[in-house]
Design an enzyme around this catalytic site. Structure first.
Site, PDB file in Angstrom:
ATOM      1  N   TYR A  35       0.845  -1.198   0.000  1.00 31.33           N
ATOM      2  CA  TYR A  35       0.000   0.000   0.000  1.00 31.33           C
ATOM      3  C   TYR A  35       0.890   1.262   0.000  1.00 31.33           C
ATOM      4  CZ  TYR A  35      -3.538   3.376   1.459  1.00 31.33           C
ATOM      5  OH  TYR A  35      -4.374   4.465   1.524  1.00 31.33           O
ATOM      6  N   ASP A  36       1.858   1.263   0.914  1.00 32.89           N
ATOM      7  CA  ASP A  36       2.723   2.442   1.039  1.00 32.89           C
ATOM      8  C   ASP A  36       3.479   2.716  -0.262  1.00 32.89           C
ATOM      9  OD1 ASP A  36       1.889   2.693   3.584  1.00 32.89           O
ATOM     10  OD2 ASP A  36       3.697   1.864   4.509  1.00 32.89           O
ATOM     11  N   LEU A  82     -35.340  12.811  16.490  1.00 35.21           N
ATOM     12  CA  LEU A  82     -36.220  11.710  16.881  1.00 35.21           C
ATOM     13  C   LEU A  82     -36.843  11.984  18.237  1.00 35.21           C
ATOM     14  CD1 LEU A  82     -33.822   8.752  16.020  1.00 35.21           C
ATOM     15  CD2 LEU A  82     -35.931   9.313  14.805  1.00 35.21           C
ATOM     16  N   GLU A 114     -31.816  -0.204  14.954  1.00 41.17           N
ATOM     17  CA  GLU A 114     -30.419   0.155  14.680  1.00 41.17           C
ATOM     18  C   GLU A 114     -29.804   0.745  15.946  1.00 41.17           C
ATOM     19  OE1 GLU A 114     -30.125   3.095  11.456  1.00 41.17           O
ATOM     20  OE2 GLU A 114     -31.878   2.157  10.567  1.00 41.17           O
ATOM     21  N   LYS A 116     -28.218   3.432  18.153  1.00 39.72           N
ATOM     22  CA  LYS A 116     -28.217   4.892  18.045  1.00 39.72           C
ATOM     23  C   LYS A 116     -26.788   5.364  18.308  1.00 39.72           C
ATOM     24  CE  LYS A 116     -30.752   9.010  19.429  1.00 39.72           C
ATOM     25  NZ  LYS A 116     -29.624   9.882  19.686  1.00 39.72           N
ATOM     26  N   ARG A 137     -26.009  19.194  10.868  1.00 38.16           N
ATOM     27  CA  ARG A 137     -27.463  19.316  10.955  1.00 38.16           C
ATOM     28  C   ARG A 137     -27.881  20.771  11.211  1.00 38.16           C
ATOM     29  NH1 ARG A 137     -31.022  19.265  15.034  1.00 38.16           N
ATOM     30  NH2 ARG A 137     -33.066  18.394  14.584  1.00 38.16           N
ATOM     31  N   CYS A 408       6.254  16.828  44.968  1.00 33.98           N
ATOM     32  CA  CYS A 408       5.905  15.879  43.911  1.00 33.98           C
ATOM     33  C   CYS A 408       5.851  14.450  44.478  1.00 33.98           C
ATOM     34  CB  CYS A 408       6.942  15.980  42.796  1.00 33.98           C
ATOM     35  SG  CYS A 408       6.778  14.674  41.568  1.00 33.98           S
ATOM     36  N   CYS A 411       9.069  12.638  42.840  1.00 37.01           N
ATOM     37  CA  CYS A 411      10.475  13.002  43.084  1.00 37.01           C
ATOM     38  C   CYS A 411      10.664  13.908  44.292  1.00 37.01           C
ATOM     39  CB  CYS A 411      11.062  13.686  41.851  1.00 37.01           C
ATOM     40  SG  CYS A 411      10.504  15.386  41.656  1.00 37.01           S
ATOM     41  N   CYS A 432      13.021  14.696  37.712  1.00 41.29           N
ATOM     42  CA  CYS A 432      11.820  13.959  38.133  1.00 41.29           C
ATOM     43  C   CYS A 432      11.622  12.725  37.248  1.00 41.29           C
ATOM     44  CB  CYS A 432      10.591  14.858  38.068  1.00 41.29           C
ATOM     45  SG  CYS A 432       9.076  13.968  38.462  1.00 41.29           S
TER      46      CYS A 432
HETATM   47  S1  IVH Z   1     -32.595   8.124  12.094  1.00 44.98           S
HETATM   48  C1  IVH Z   1     -35.716  11.238  10.567  1.00 44.98           C
HETATM   49  N1  IVH Z   1     -30.840   6.396  12.905  1.00 44.98           N
HETATM   50  O1  IVH Z   1     -29.956  10.562  16.525  1.00 44.98           O
HETATM   51  C2  IVH Z   1     -34.811  10.861  11.649  1.00 44.98           C
HETATM   52  N2  IVH Z   1     -30.680   8.600  13.736  1.00 44.98           N
HETATM   53  O2  IVH Z   1     -31.867  11.954  18.238  1.00 44.98           O
HETATM   54  C3  IVH Z   1     -33.520  10.379  11.161  1.00 44.98           C
HETATM   55  N3  IVH Z   1     -28.779   8.961  15.246  1.00 44.98           N
HETATM   56  O3  IVH Z   1     -30.272  13.450  14.567  1.00 44.98           O
HETATM   57  C4  IVH Z   1     -32.677   9.841  12.226  1.00 44.98           C
HETATM   58  N4  IVH Z   1     -27.970   6.923  15.139  1.00 44.98           N
HETATM   59  O4  IVH Z   1     -28.054  12.196  14.470  1.00 44.98           O
HETATM   60  C5  IVH Z   1     -31.268   7.669  12.980  1.00 44.98           C
HETATM   61  N5  IVH Z   1     -29.311   4.759  13.524  1.00 44.98           N
HETATM   62  C6  IVH Z   1     -29.749   6.019  13.587  1.00 44.98           C
HETATM   63  C7  IVH Z   1     -29.083   6.972  14.370  1.00 44.98           C
HETATM   64  C8  IVH Z   1     -29.595   8.259  14.430  1.00 44.98           C
HETATM   65  C9  IVH Z   1     -27.804   8.130  15.652  1.00 44.98           C
HETATM   66  C10 IVH Z   1     -28.888  10.378  15.650  1.00 44.98           C
HETATM   67  C11 IVH Z   1     -29.151  11.321  14.502  1.00 44.98           C
HETATM   68  C12 IVH Z   1     -30.368  12.083  14.873  1.00 44.98           C
HETATM   69  C13 IVH Z   1     -30.432  11.871  16.367  1.00 44.98           C
HETATM   70  C14 IVH Z   1     -31.838  12.007  16.852  1.00 44.98           C
END
Ligand code: IVH
Length: 672
Positions: A35-36, A82, A114, A116, A137, A408, A411, A432
């Site tokens: 790679y390098d 959310l 999923e 969070k 955002r 210290c 030391c 030290c």
């Molecule tokens: S869905 C329409 N999925 O949580 C809503 N958000 O508290 C789209 N976040 O602003 C969000 N993991 O930055 C979604 N698997 C996930 C997430 C996720 C982290 C964050 C996201 C959002 C915030 C809301």
């Protein structure tokens, strides 16, 4: 030219493919060496043919210039947030309500779960497959342009890996710092007195909002998508899970631990327990689970309320707080002598791990919390990897105040505090041991005393055995001290001793920088040397005299005075000088700039001088040293095995010297 440009495109595509395998798929297919080698080839091609450079080249992830302000970017499709749920009941009720609105039974819904990810939301805009900008955002409507730092993230493709990408697409997801990277960053920050981040989220935020992309490039950020904003092009999906898979085919990482299940209470309950366990194993911080209705048609039918969708909710993990007792506060001494209080706790199980230490940052934090030894305290691991003390819940009986030690703990030298700074420091300086090995490494480093062969590992070994206690001991090392160590022989030991001897002739500025006087860096040391010209006059200078020197402020001046007044430092310096370390008197006249305005190119292997030294030498005479040959090049120095740069120079009829001619030309100057 066309075959060169084809070769170049292939190389770019090849390295991008390897990056994808390594950073997205966690499945590299080439050795680091291969790679390098290819990366170096790419850089060579680019430096010789700048017109070829493509925005998608892996060399272009770190843009050249830092930005001066964040441009605003309007999101065409709003970035929503959310709603939160804090219990199983709340979560289930949310989907029951949604099902009712859809006139169906909740158990017929397919729920997609999923992790969070605990980072920051990003929107990545691609046009015809190429990353054109990245925005935070912000308030959901207007975010900030952070393209310069986002381009440094290797798990974000600069070019989507699809032969038929949509004309435009906004990819939404989370940027975060993996826990290991966060811990590494903080360990480094502690050692160098830089800002320590409270959690990976803050570290990620601080990194993407860096003006200078080079800083972001040194830190490990990752990105995982969770949806699509606006797009143009023939995309059609029926389920959210399909969308996520599609994003993976475009070259993105996938969120680990995603599950689909039917909307019944028991399934939610089981999923929560699975995720609670998965959380402890995951390489990144997660602060909850996001549940989404999988069918896109149902999502569209439900729509939004206020700023959040009616088809998704975040089930937050509860804050992980526990009560325990503060047993003791110890003080740790870092390389620069800063003392950091560390709380020792009655071990307590919190958030899946047993915690027995917590950071306290500094004495101000102890005062702010009103903390005494013996107190019952609340500690928290909510989102924070390093547990922190939230508050005192019950005063201890007995309770004793926590005081900064006067000496210290390592030391015994007095502790001092510079006015206006929060940190307390050990004044033990060069003697030290807590500062010892690090200071020796600093002293021997290439940019200071440049002692070849005396590397980090060897210093640590010699230090731990007590052979090297301070920088002065470098000069009393014997062949056998080194030869008897594992992995060393007489020959390598002799190399070390030869390198030590060779390093003894130096410059005053270099030596001063090598001493590692607090806050006096490479440049500060050079200014001091230039001004005072001798160690003797510098060591006797008053703060006022020191402040006459450009760039030296009151803090640095005080540090210099304190350093030279310390008799232990004086002894070490005397020993070093007695062992033969010397420098020429710093002459006031600058080196004549006989090469000012000229551009030189170095190519091939030089035998006597290293390329770095030759470059520094030419620059000291005022020349610019360039990486590629052009009509404007004044002279090319060609070492052994010089390749295309030499042949280009010949074609252009430029002045060319071999190494011997180069050395002869400048024999009147000190070349080393
Ligand atoms: S869905 C329409 N999925 O949580 C809503 N958000 O508290 C789209 N976040 O602003 C969000 N993991 O930055 C979604 N698997 C996930 C997430 C996720 C982290 C964050 C996201 C959002 C915030 C809301």
């Amino acid at each position: 030219m066309s075959s060169l440009s084809t070769d170049y495109k292939h190389l770019v595509a090849q390295i991008n493919q390897w990056d994808h395998e390594y950073y997205v798929l966690d499945n590299p297919s080439v050795s680091d060496a291969e790679y390098d080698q290819s990366f170096r080839k790419l850089l060579d091609l680019e430096s010789q043919n700048p017109s070829l450079i493509s925005e998608q080249s892996p060399s272009q992830r770190v843009g050249a210039k830092p930005i001066t302000e964040f441009r605003k970017i309007e999101h065409n499709v709003k970035m929503l947030s959310l709603a939160n749920a804090f219990s199983l009941e709340e979560t289930f009720n949310f989907f029951e309500k949604a099902a009712k609105e859809l006139n169906i039974d909740v158990s017929t819904l397919t729920i997609f779960s999923e992790p969070k990810l605990d980072g920051l939301a990003l929107s990545l805009h691609y046009e015809n497959g190429l990353l054109t900008y990245a925005a935070t955002r912000g308030d959901g409507q207007i975010g900030e342009d952070v393209t310069h730092t986002i381009r440094t993230i290797k798990s974000i493709p600069l070019k989507l890996t699809s032969a038929t990408p949509p004309q435009t697409i906004d990819i939404r997801g989370e940027v975060f710092m993996p826990i290991a990277a966060f811990e590494k960053l903080n360990r480094r920050a502690e050692k160098t007195d830089l800002k320590v981040f409270v959690n990976p989220r803050n570290a990620a935020a601080g990194t993407i909002r860096q003006m200078n992309p080079k800083i972001a490039a040194e830190r490990d950020l990752q990105f995982i998508p969770y949806g699509i904003g606006e797009y143009e092009g023939p995309l059609s999906f029926t389920d959210h899970s399909e969308t996520l898979y599609y994003l993976h085919t475009l070259g993105f990482k996938q969120n680990p631990h995603c599950y689909a299940f039917s909307g019944n209470f028991e399934a939610f309950e089981k999923n929560y327990h699975v995720m609670e366990h998965a959380r402890a194993e995951m390489p990144m911080q997660i602060d909850g689970i996001v549940y989404k209705i999988n069918t896109l048609q149902q999502q569209t039918a439900l729509g939004f309320i206020a700023r959040s969708p009616k088809w998704a909710i975040a089930r937050k993990f509860p804050a992980q707080n526990e009560i325990t007792q503060l047993l003791e506060v110890d003080f740790q001494v870092g390389r620069t002598g800063v003392l950091t209080p560390v709380a020792r706790l009655e071990p307590v199980f919190v958030g899946g791990v047993t915690v027995s230490n917590a950071t306290l940052h500094n004495m101000d934090e102890i005062d702010r919390l009103g903390l005494y030894r013996g107190d019952n305290i609340e500690i928290q691991r909510a989102g924070d990897v390093i547990p922190k003390i939230v508050k005192v819940v019950k005063k201890g009986n007995p309770r004793t105040p926590i005081l900064m030690p006067t000496c210290c703990p390592v030391c015994n030298a007095p502790i001092e505090k510079t006015e206006g700074q929060t940190a307390f420091r050990c004044s033990g300086g060069l003697t030290c041991p807590a500062q010892g090995a690090e200071r020796i490494k600093h002293y021997a480093a290439r940019k200071f005393m440049n002692i070849n062969h005396l590397g980090t590992k060897l210093i640590e070994l010699l230090y731990s055995q007590g052979t090297l206690k301070s920088i002065a001991d470098i000069y009393t090392l014997k062949l056998n001290d080194i030869a008897q160590l594992e992995g060393q022989g007489e020959k390598s030991a002799q190399n070390v001793l030869d390198a030590i001897n060779a390093s003894k002739t130096t410059k005053l500025g270099t030596f001063l920088g090598a001493l590692g006087i607090h806050e006096v860096g490479e440049e500060g040391a050079k200014s001091l040397a230039k001004h005072f010209k001798s160690l003797n006059s510098l060591s006797q200078a008053t703060t006022e005299e020191l402040m006459q020197v450009p760039d030296i402020g009151p803090v640095m001046a005080t540090n210099v005075v304190n350093f030279f007044q310390d008799t232990r430092n004086q002894l070490i310096i005397n020993n070093i000088l007695a062992s033969g370390v010397t420098w020429q008197e710093e002459d006031n006249e600058a080196t004549p700039q006989i090469l000012a305005g000229q551009t030189w190119v170095l190519t091939g292997t030089l035998q006597v001088l290293s390329r770095t030294d030759a470059k520094a030498f030419l620059e000291s005479l005022g020349a610019k040293v360039a990486g590629s040959v052009s009509k404007k090049t004044s002279c090319v120095v060609a070492g052994q095995d010089a390749g295309s740069k030499l042949s280009n120079a010949e074609k252009l009829g430029l002045k060319i010297m071999n190494e011997a001619e180069f050395l002869a030309e400048f024999s009147a100057y000190s070349l080393t």
